[in-house]
Motif scaffolding. Structure first.
Motif, PDB file in Angstrom:
ATOM      1  N   GLN A  26       3.151   7.965  -1.131  1.00  0.00           N
ATOM      2  CA  GLN A  26       1.801   7.645  -1.588  1.00  0.00           C
ATOM      3  C   GLN A  26       1.282   6.456  -0.813  1.00  0.00           C
ATOM      4  O   GLN A  26       1.969   5.428  -0.698  1.00  0.00           O
ATOM      5  CB  GLN A  26       1.807   7.325  -3.083  1.00  0.00           C
ATOM      6  N   TYR A  27       0.065   6.591  -0.280  1.00  0.00           N
ATOM      7  CA  TYR A  27      -0.592   5.490   0.427  1.00  0.00           C
ATOM      8  C   TYR A  27      -1.846   5.120  -0.350  1.00  0.00           C
ATOM      9  O   TYR A  27      -2.733   5.954  -0.560  1.00  0.00           O
ATOM     10  CB  TYR A  27      -0.956   5.892   1.863  1.00  0.00           C
ATOM     11  N   ASP A  28      -1.912   3.860  -0.796  1.00  0.00           N
ATOM     12  CA  ASP A  28      -3.068   3.371  -1.531  1.00  0.00           C
ATOM     13  C   ASP A  28      -4.115   2.873  -0.545  1.00  0.00           C
ATOM     14  O   ASP A  28      -3.934   1.836   0.098  1.00  0.00           O
ATOM     15  CB  ASP A  28      -2.665   2.237  -2.485  1.00  0.00           C
ATOM     16  N   ASN A  42      -7.211   1.974  -1.325  1.00  0.00           N
ATOM     17  CA  ASN A  42      -7.739   0.791  -2.004  1.00  0.00           C
ATOM     18  C   ASN A  42      -7.279   0.859  -3.460  1.00  0.00           C
ATOM     19  O   ASN A  42      -6.428   1.680  -3.798  1.00  0.00           O
ATOM     20  CB  ASN A  42      -9.266   0.676  -1.861  1.00  0.00           C
ATOM     21  N   GLU A  43      -7.817   0.020  -4.334  1.00  0.00           N
ATOM     22  CA  GLU A  43      -7.358  -0.012  -5.725  1.00  0.00           C
ATOM     23  C   GLU A  43      -7.717   1.249  -6.500  1.00  0.00           C
ATOM     24  O   GLU A  43      -7.141   1.516  -7.550  1.00  0.00           O
ATOM     25  CB  GLU A  43      -7.929  -1.241  -6.438  1.00  0.00           C
ATOM     26  N   GLU A  79       0.802  -1.231   0.000  1.00  0.00           N
ATOM     27  CA  GLU A  79       0.000   0.000   0.000  1.00  0.00           C
ATOM     28  C   GLU A  79       0.833   1.279   0.000  1.00  0.00           C
ATOM     29  O   GLU A  79       0.346   2.337  -0.363  1.00  0.00           O
ATOM     30  CB  GLU A  79      -0.916   0.046   1.243  1.00  0.00           C
ATOM     31  N   SER A  99      -5.908   6.834  -3.622  1.00  0.00           N
ATOM     32  CA  SER A  99      -4.593   7.001  -2.985  1.00  0.00           C
ATOM     33  C   SER A  99      -4.499   8.380  -2.351  1.00  0.00           C
ATOM     34  O   SER A  99      -5.085   9.345  -2.843  1.00  0.00           O
ATOM     35  CB  SER A  99      -3.472   6.871  -4.014  1.00  0.00           C
TER      36      SER A  99
END
Length: 86
Positions: free
Chosen positions: A52-54, A56-57, A15, A60
């Motif tokens: 960057q933190y994802d 979910n798909e 993530e 971000s």
């Protein structure tokens, strides 16, 4: 202020990733000191680092620092936050 960058990513976890920015930046700057005024339209090298933190798909969160080296006497930087949706 605007810029055009090449971005290199380095994943830390599935993530989380860090990235570097390198490119071209430009700014229109107005400087007022006392009764003196100067308007500059400068461009040049800009660079930065970010994370960057994802979530979910499709979503971000990004945080980054960008430095602008536009003129010998005037250098500045920005800190930015944002949301990216795919």
């Amino acid at each position: 202020v605007y810029g055009l960058y090449v971005r290199g990513n380095a994943p830390i976890t599935e993530e989380l990733s860090v990235y570097g920015l390198l490119g071209f930046g430009a700014a229109e700057i107005s400087i007022d000191v006392g009764n003196e005024s100067e308007d500059l339209d400068e461009s040049g090298l800009s660079y930065g680092l970010g994370v960057q933190y994802d979530v979910n798909e499709e979503l971000s969160i990004v945080l980054d620092y960008v430095g602008y080296d536009l003129h010998d006497d005037y250098k500045f930087s920005t800190y930015n936050t944002g949301v990216q949706m795919v």
